[in-house]
Design a protein around this motif. Structure first.
Motif, PDB file in Angstrom:
ATOM      1  N   ALA A  93       0.833  -1.199   0.000  1.00  0.00           N
ATOM      2  CA  ALA A  93       0.000   0.000   0.000  1.00  0.00           C
ATOM      3  C   ALA A  93       0.870   1.253   0.000  1.00  0.00           C
ATOM      4  O   ALA A  93       0.608   2.216  -0.747  1.00  0.00           O
ATOM      5  N   LEU A  94       1.907   1.258   0.816  1.00  0.00           N
ATOM      6  CA  LEU A  94       2.844   2.377   0.806  1.00  0.00           C
ATOM      7  C   LEU A  94       3.491   2.533  -0.567  1.00  0.00           C
ATOM      8  O   LEU A  94       3.627   3.651  -1.078  1.00  0.00           O
ATOM      9  N   ASP A  95       3.862   1.411  -1.180  1.00  0.00           N
ATOM     10  CA  ASP A  95       4.496   1.457  -2.498  1.00  0.00           C
ATOM     11  C   ASP A  95       3.557   2.044  -3.545  1.00  0.00           C
ATOM     12  O   ASP A  95       3.985   2.815  -4.413  1.00  0.00           O
ATOM     13  N   VAL A 106      -0.945  14.258  -7.927  1.00  0.00           N
ATOM     14  CA  VAL A 106      -1.384  14.815  -6.658  1.00  0.00           C
ATOM     15  C   VAL A 106      -2.233  13.744  -5.979  1.00  0.00           C
ATOM     16  O   VAL A 106      -3.228  13.278  -6.546  1.00  0.00           O
ATOM     17  N   VAL A 107      -1.823  13.321  -4.805  1.00  0.00           N
ATOM     18  CA  VAL A 107      -2.483  12.229  -4.093  1.00  0.00           C
ATOM     19  C   VAL A 107      -3.301  12.798  -2.939  1.00  0.00           C
ATOM     20  O   VAL A 107      -2.804  13.612  -2.153  1.00  0.00           O
ATOM     21  N   VAL A 108      -4.550  12.352  -2.847  1.00  0.00           N
ATOM     22  CA  VAL A 108      -5.455  12.795  -1.783  1.00  0.00           C
ATOM     23  C   VAL A 108      -6.130  11.563  -1.195  1.00  0.00           C
ATOM     24  O   VAL A 108      -6.616  10.702  -1.942  1.00  0.00           O
ATOM     25  N   GLY A 126       2.453   9.636   4.270  1.00  0.00           N
ATOM     26  CA  GLY A 126       3.116  10.731   3.592  1.00  0.00           C
ATOM     27  C   GLY A 126       2.195  11.491   2.663  1.00  0.00           C
ATOM     28  O   GLY A 126       2.644  12.021   1.636  1.00  0.00           O
ATOM     29  N   VAL A 127       0.901  11.554   3.025  1.00  0.00           N
ATOM     30  CA  VAL A 127      -0.096  12.237   2.197  1.00  0.00           C
ATOM     31  C   VAL A 127      -0.621  13.450   2.965  1.00  0.00           C
ATOM     32  O   VAL A 127      -1.428  13.310   3.885  1.00  0.00           O
ATOM     33  N   PRO A 128      -0.192  14.655   2.600  1.00  0.00           N
ATOM     34  CA  PRO A 128      -0.663  15.845   3.314  1.00  0.00           C
ATOM     35  C   PRO A 128      -2.111  16.205   3.026  1.00  0.00           C
ATOM     36  O   PRO A 128      -2.781  16.803   3.872  1.00  0.00           O
TER      37      PRO A 128
END
Length: 222
Positions: A93-95, A106-108, A126-128
């Motif tokens: 999942a992290l990968d 852009v990841v949300v 690591g997703v702000p």
């Protein structure tokens, strides 16, 4: 702009963070064990069936932290992250998240779980950018009241919240190439909205729809 959206529970982690938080706080003695388990299980069944009253559930789900206060609740959540959540964050999942980030997406994270439970989990990925159920804070205490602030990011509300997120950046759906990963039939509205729906560890109802429509199916934890 490439926009990649992820549901959280049973999509990026192989459990339900809100449910597990309830179990965790019950073990701390913050809830009546039998009563809480009965109600928590009932709400979870409603969620899976797509019949959950999100406002009623949020009052229930935040009752313990409202009673315990900010300091005790935040300290307990740090323990929860160490003892429960970190075990549920799998390398694959992290990968997947990092592959999208490395590609410039852009990841949300877009979740129907509340901000208190999920903000530290998004940070661990690591997703702000997190779209979660926002909670009203009491002006005097600064702590949560149990009521939802604005539109809950649940079912059709996820579309509205992502739309608002885009509008804040002077964007609309036509301006982005969008992907959404989710396990749940509750997320069918947003899956239908994006360019690239990915049924991820899908429940039976979502799996049937994904197969019928030729959507990608991803078994992330197999």
């Amino acid at each position: 702009m490439k926009l990649t959206l992820f549901d959280l529970d049973h999509t990026l982690i192989n459990t339900d963070s809100d449910y597990e938080w309830g179990v965790f706080t019950t073990a701390l003695g913050w809830n009546d064990a039998a009563d809480f388990a009965r109600q928590n299980d009932a709400y979870y069944q409603h969620y899976k069936a797509g019949t959950l009253d999100i406002h009623d559930y949020m009052r229930f789900a935040t009752r313990a932290i409202r009673q315990q206060g900010a300091s005790k609740s935040e300290a307990a959540h740090a323990d929860f992250m160490r003892s429960v959540v970190q075990k549920a964050i799998k390398p694959q999942a992290l990968d997947l998240v990092r592959q999208h980030q490395a590609a410039g997406d852009v990841v949300v994270i877009v979740t129907a779980t509340n901000e208190f439970v999920t903000r530290p989990i998004a940070d661990a990925f690591g997703v702000p950018d997190l779209i979660a159920v926002n909670l009203v804070r009491d002006p005097a205490s600064g702590w949560f009241t149990g009521e939802i602030d604005g539109t809950p990011s649940f079912r059709e509300g996820k579309i509205a919240r992502v739309q608002a997120w885009l509008a804040e950046r002077q964007l609309d759906w036509a301006d982005v190439d969008s992907t959404f990963y989710s396990d749940s039939i509750n997320d069918l509205p947003l899956l239908e909205q994006v360019n690239h729906p990915v049924a991820t560890n899908p429940d039976d109802r979502l799996r049937a729809i994904a197969q019928a429509r030729g959507w990608r199916i991803l078994e992330l934890f197999h």
